[in-house]
Each structure stands twice: as C-alpha cells, then as structure tokens.
Write a protein that holds these residues in place. Structure first.
Motif, PDB file in Angstrom:
ATOM      1  N   GLN B 133       0.815  -1.226   0.000  1.00  0.00           N
ATOM      2  CA  GLN B 133       0.000   0.000   0.000  1.00  0.00           C
ATOM      3  C   GLN B 133       0.843   1.269   0.000  1.00  0.00           C
ATOM      4  OE1 GLN B 133      -2.990  -0.657  -0.699  1.00  0.00           O
ATOM      5  NE2 GLN B 133      -2.911  -2.828  -0.191  1.00  0.00           N
ATOM      6  N   ALA B 136       2.393   1.441  -3.537  1.00  0.00           N
ATOM      7  CA  ALA B 136       1.424   1.765  -4.595  1.00  0.00           C
ATOM      8  C   ALA B 136       0.944   3.210  -4.457  1.00  0.00           C
ATOM      9  CB  ALA B 136       0.241   0.791  -4.536  1.00  0.00           C
ATOM     10  N   THR B 137       0.860   3.708  -3.220  1.00  0.00           N
ATOM     11  CA  THR B 137       0.479   5.110  -3.002  1.00  0.00           C
ATOM     12  C   THR B 137       1.577   6.044  -3.506  1.00  0.00           C
ATOM     13  OG1 THR B 137      -0.830   4.469  -1.088  1.00  0.00           O
ATOM     14  CG2 THR B 137      -0.254   6.802  -1.268  1.00  0.00           C
ATOM     15  N   MET B 139       3.656   5.397  -5.844  1.00  0.00           N
ATOM     16  CA  MET B 139       3.575   5.317  -7.314  1.00  0.00           C
ATOM     17  C   MET B 139       2.468   6.238  -7.845  1.00  0.00           C
ATOM     18  SD  MET B 139       4.046   1.160  -7.652  1.00  0.00           S
ATOM     19  CE  MET B 139       3.796   0.999  -9.430  1.00  0.00           C
ATOM     20  N   ALA B 200      -2.564  -3.760  -7.676  1.00  0.00           N
ATOM     21  CA  ALA B 200      -3.077  -2.537  -7.061  1.00  0.00           C
ATOM     22  C   ALA B 200      -2.899  -1.347  -7.991  1.00  0.00           C
ATOM     23  CB  ALA B 200      -2.359  -2.275  -5.733  1.00  0.00           C
ATOM     24  N   SER B 201      -1.888  -1.401  -8.855  1.00  0.00           N
ATOM     25  CA  SER B 201      -1.545  -0.268  -9.717  1.00  0.00           C
ATOM     26  C   SER B 201      -2.061  -0.432 -11.139  1.00  0.00           C
ATOM     27  CB  SER B 201      -0.017  -0.099  -9.738  1.00  0.00           C
ATOM     28  OG  SER B 201       0.493  -0.023  -8.421  1.00  0.00           O
ATOM     29  N   GLY B 202      -2.896  -1.444 -11.381  1.00  0.00           N
ATOM     30  CA  GLY B 202      -3.455  -1.632 -12.719  1.00  0.00           C
ATOM     31  C   GLY B 202      -2.423  -2.088 -13.737  1.00  0.00           C
ATOM     32  N   LEU B 203      -1.366  -2.746 -13.271  1.00  0.00           N
ATOM     33  CA  LEU B 203      -0.302  -3.210 -14.165  1.00  0.00           C
ATOM     34  C   LEU B 203      -0.443  -4.713 -14.420  1.00  0.00           C
ATOM     35  CD1 LEU B 203       2.630  -1.284 -12.448  1.00  0.00           C
ATOM     36  CD2 LEU B 203       1.523  -0.690 -14.617  1.00  0.00           C
ATOM     37  N   LEU B 316      -9.114  -4.226  -2.039  1.00  0.00           N
ATOM     38  CA  LEU B 316      -9.810  -3.663  -0.880  1.00  0.00           C
ATOM     39  C   LEU B 316      -9.756  -2.131  -0.908  1.00  0.00           C
ATOM     40  CD1 LEU B 316      -8.659  -6.047   1.996  1.00  0.00           C
ATOM     41  CD2 LEU B 316     -10.932  -5.898   0.970  1.00  0.00           C
ATOM     42  N   PRO B 318      -8.797   1.650   0.619  1.00  0.00           N
ATOM     43  CA  PRO B 318      -7.501   2.047   1.168  1.00  0.00           C
ATOM     44  C   PRO B 318      -7.300   1.475   2.569  1.00  0.00           C
ATOM     45  CG  PRO B 318      -8.757   4.002   0.443  1.00  0.00           C
ATOM     46  CD  PRO B 318      -9.592   2.807   0.156  1.00  0.00           C
TER      47      PRO B 318
END
Lengths: 333, 333
Positions: B133, B136-137, B139, B200-203, B316, B318
């Motif tokens: 988390q 990813a935040t 990023m 989480a980052s859509g990758l 999930l 945040p």
C-alpha cells in the motif's frame, strides 16, 4: 486549463501525454497567446482567453483543471461557473483539500451545485499524496494511535523576496513577536490537510488550533532572496504548528517550517506515530512541483468516475498510478 | 482463531480490544489448554481444540483468523473447510497476499468456493502495509515509472539456528554456489508481494524472476544463533532479488536480505522509484510483529464488507486505521 502558470503548464503536458485533448485555456497575463507557446507543449491549437465561464460554456469540457489560487474565497466563483455549465473541476486550491471545517457554507454550496449538475469538485496535489494518503496508510498499520506528527519544510530562497519578507526573515525576536500579535495571516495549509487525514481515517474533528514559532539563526546566515546577512539570533523564518484533536482520541499535528536554509538543509517530509506500535515514515526525495502535478493527473479518472458533489481526497479510491490513457480508466457514471 | 502462536495471540488480544468475541480456537501443540492461558488475554472462556472444520461448524464464526502457515499448499485445505461452512477467512499466508500467478488453480478454487458460500478469503500483514500500500500510493504521485525497487532485510539472529542454517551462514562462496544450484527452496515472499503491487496499480504481469546473491562477511563476525564466528569472506546470509516485468512498462523489484547483522545494522524498508519524477520512501521504525497484527485487524471490517470471493489487498478499500469497535465499521452486505 484554468490557469496556465508553472503548475498548469506541467499538468497540461502530462494530461496530453495521457491522451487528453485540451479544448480551452484561461489565463491572466498571457491572454491572446497560443497555449503551445506559453506551456511549451506541441500539438495544442488553443489560444489563451480570459473569461472562464465563456470558455467552459463554448467548449463543454469534461474536466476543468484549475491552478489559479489557494483559498476557497479566491476560487469559489470560478468553480461554481464551471460546475454550473456541467464541467467537473479538479484544483490545486490547498484549502479545498478538505474545506468542510474551514469554509463549511461555501463547501456546502459547491457540493449542492455539483450534485445539481451531476459533476464533481476535488482538490489534489502534493498534500494529497505525501501529507494525507501515505500518512493515513501508515496509520492503517497501527492498533492504537495517541499522536501523529508530521514535519515538513520549504526554503524561503525558492520563492523570492516578497515571501521572504512574509516569513519575517531578519526580524529580531521582539519584532517577530509584535508582528505575530497583530498579523492578519491567511489560514495555514496544514489545517485542511489534517482535516483530510482525519476524514480519511474515520476520525471526528473536535478542535483545531495553530501555533507559530520563530526559527532563529544560530550563526550569521546569508539570505539570497533579500540580499542580506541575517545575524545570529535573528529570525530565519517560522514554523506553523497545526494541531487537530479528534473525538476518538488520536491527535494530529503538522509542523510546517518556511525558513532560509543553511548549507546541507533540504525539504523534508517526515511523520512519526505514537501508539501501538510507534511508527514512522520519511521521504527524502521531494520534487514537489512534479509530485503535485502527477498526483492531480492520477486523480483525474477517479474524479471523473466519482459520484457527483464536493469529493475530497478522503473519499476517493486509493491514490494509484494510472498507467496509459486516462480514457482507459473511465467507468460509465 | 485458527492458530494461536505468537501472531495469533497478539491478534486475538487486538480483536477483543476492538469489541470482537472469540468463539473458538484451534491449535496444534496447545490443544486442551484455555485460550486465556495460552494468549494471556483475560475474559475469553474458549478452550483450544484441534479440528478446524468441527469448530467452525459448531461455533459459526463471522470470521476465521488463520495464522498457521505461509504457502497455498499448506493453507488451502483449512481455508476451504472454513469457507464451506460460511465463515469469512483472513490469513497471514504470505503467498496468498496475491496468489493468482503463483497458484492460479488453487486460487480460482478458493475464489469459486467463497463465492458459492457468500464469504471472502483475504491475506494481509506487514507486507500489505509496507510493501504494497505505501509503495502503490507513492507510485500514485508519479507521472511515469521505469522501475520501483524495494530493499528490506531481516536478522538471522532473530529466528534461531535452523533458519541460520537455511540462510547458509558460514558457507564458503563455493559451498553457497553449489547449494544454490541444487537447492529446492520454497518460493520467495517477494514475488506475490510484487504481484499485489502490480494488481493494485493496474499493471499486467508478463514475467516474474528471482535471483539469489550471497552476502559475505567483510570481517570476522560472530553468529549467536549458530554459536560460531563467520570468518571474513564467508557467507553471512543472502539476498533474494525478485523482479516482475509488466506489459505497461514499469519494472518492480524487491531485494530481500536475510543475514547475520553486524553492529549498528537494523531492519529496513526502503523504496526507490525511477521515473518522472524520481521518488523514495523509507520507514526506520519497523516493529514487524505488531504491524503485521494491527494491519490484519484494520482489514477485518473491510473484509467483512467485501463482495464474496478471493479478495486480495489490491482490491480492498484504502488501508486505514479503523477507530473503535469493528462492528461500527460494518455495512450490510
């Protein structure tokens, strides 16, 4: 693009790199100039104009990116003009990061107008990522929280002589104290930031306060912005200490220092959490202009997907990198 | 409580402090003992039993907290038993942080069974907060990402002689190389962690690889766990370097070092992002046992509120501190 200064230009470039089409631009000192010339972005044919309402009405944008001012009182009229013509708005206005406590009536009015016209108003920027989301995420790894305290700083030298004078650089301690007693200062950015942290964490704000402490030179220090040497014992700037108390117990504090840096000092973002367990977080690398713009751009699809109204970053999905084109991340609303 | 060791005991205490009622406990070496005696928590009357399926069937819990093992193959049977009897499950099984790539068929089976019975299976822990988390935040504040690289470490001395031998402490470089060629090692925890960051980052993950490099003593170093001095030039432990390539471009890397610490070394969590702009993030204070338990407990209401299925932490809301009682955060599902 509503505002085409330093931030607006970077955001315009990032948006076009994510597949956005810029259909209009509103500026102040650059009216009549091509947007490409002012921003340095190729392949935009828009000319900068002066009347936001006229431009929004004519061009019907999905989104207005607003980079004109920091406070509710300075942005409200423009925000409402955009919302009333069916445009979503995302801004860098620091107060609007979470303005339900500092400007409740204006925030409620924006919320109502946005809902009426089926659009959203959101504020993002560096604060969103570094002072709200990272901090609220860190808090999510704690079982009990007594206090969360952030320390951030900026260098007076980066913003020219006017801001250096605002920071009382060169004052004696007595002059500083007298200024502080009579000062009519704008509200701190720390307060709405901590209100956003509280909202993101399900905490209820019961009291907000701000204290201000001078930072004194420990040795003679040259200030480039004012072309003067600040003698040891005189003021290099000051620290605003915002404190937000919550009904659930946790106390949130942000210490924001603007001063003349001495050799080896750099911008900082450091947070400490006291509770079970004690925790911390730090960013050493802080390219604030770019993180401000990139964070706003990553919020764009989330803002376009959000339910209508005043949508603070406390209510949006997790802040995430949005790879590729903005259009690929849009859901039907 | 399915598993009542060090982690299970802390989590049980935290859950009761958040208003949860513990209705059953399953252990291995402590069967027949009162849960209060094993965990040190007052006011729980449950006795530790041995058969998870029997206990779940009889006590009908809303949630099973599972702290028994790290890998899909070791947890699958127990997870399915709980799900089939209508219990949501949250575990610390590191692989299950995101097991769609490492165990796709088992993950699909768990997903299907969970959906059939209207419940969820989720894995959380320290990784969720600090390696997924926060990263990813961070990023989410970047416009372009070439590479994200994390560095974490743990001290061989904290885990006894068996793990010290697993880390090849005291080997020559040649012995280490020979061991590595023939080693049948369990998968790294870094890989599913980076898969979770990507999700989480859509990758889109296109390739995952792991390299392992020895860490050599630069001077004679005493290893308490093995009661021996490791001479300069011999192995103090090793670093697993997980690399995940994505279709969208960003490369994700996690370097995880387990070695004998020398004076002044401490656990670390540091991430660097190369892109526009370059960014970083660091945590100095890492009470991993407590952050593991607190993060899982903060996930509990979100897991109970989630749509049925295998729900990874990438899906999930945040990660957030959940003040007060868990029950206050539940929505009707």
């Amino acid at each position: 693009m509503y505002g085409v200064g330093a931030m607006g230009s970077i955001i315009a470039r990032m948006l076009t790199e994510r597949g956005a089409e810029i259909v209009g631009a509103v500026g102040r000192s650059t009216i009549g100039k091509p947007l490409s010339e002012v921003t340095g972005i190729p392949n935009v044919t828009v000319t900068i104009e002066g009347d936001i309402e006229e431009v929004v009405q004519r061009t019907r944008p999905d989104l207005v990116v607003m980079t004109t001012a920091s406070y509710m009182e300075d942005v409200k009229e423009g925000v409402l003009a955009c919302l009333k013509h069916g445009a979503n708005v995302i801004s860098l206005a620091e107060e609007n990061l979470y303005s339900w406590h500092t400007s409740p009536e204006d925030t409620a009015e924006i919320d109502a107008v946005a809902k009426e016209h089926g659009v959203t108003y959101t504020c993002s920027g560096h604060q969103d990522g570094y002072w709200v989301q990272l901090v609220a995420t860190l808090m999510g790894t704690a079982h009990h929280i007594d206090e969360v305290r952030g320390r951030a700083s900026w260098n007076v030298e980066d913003f020219g002589p006017e801001l250096a004078r605002d920071q009382q650089v060169g004052d004696t301690l007595e002059e500083f104290a007298e200024w502080l007693r009579g000062a009519e200062r704008p509200p701190t950015f720390g307060r709405p930031t901590l209100h956003a942290v509280a909202a993101a964490s399900g905490l209820t704000v019961v009291e907000s306060s701000t204290a201000t402490e001078p930072v004194l030179a420990t040795e003679d220090t040259y200030c480039k912005a004012l072309e003067m040497t600040v003698p040891a014992g005189k003021v290099l700037g000051f620290t605003d200490i915002d404190t937000v108390r919550t009904a659930e117990g946790p106390v949130l504090v942000l210490e924001m220092t603007g001063k003349v840096y001495v050799e080896g000092q750099a911008d900082s973002n450091a947070w400490e959490l006291k509770g079970e367990p004690d925790l911390d977080l730090e960013n050493q690398v802080l390219p604030t202009h770019l993180t401000t713009c990139a964070t706003l751009v990553n919020r764009v699809p989330q803002v376009l997907n959000a339910e209508p109204g005043y949508v603070s970053v406390a209510e949006l999905p997790p802040l995430r990198f949005q790879p590729g084109n903005i259009a690929d991340h849009l859901t039907a609303r």
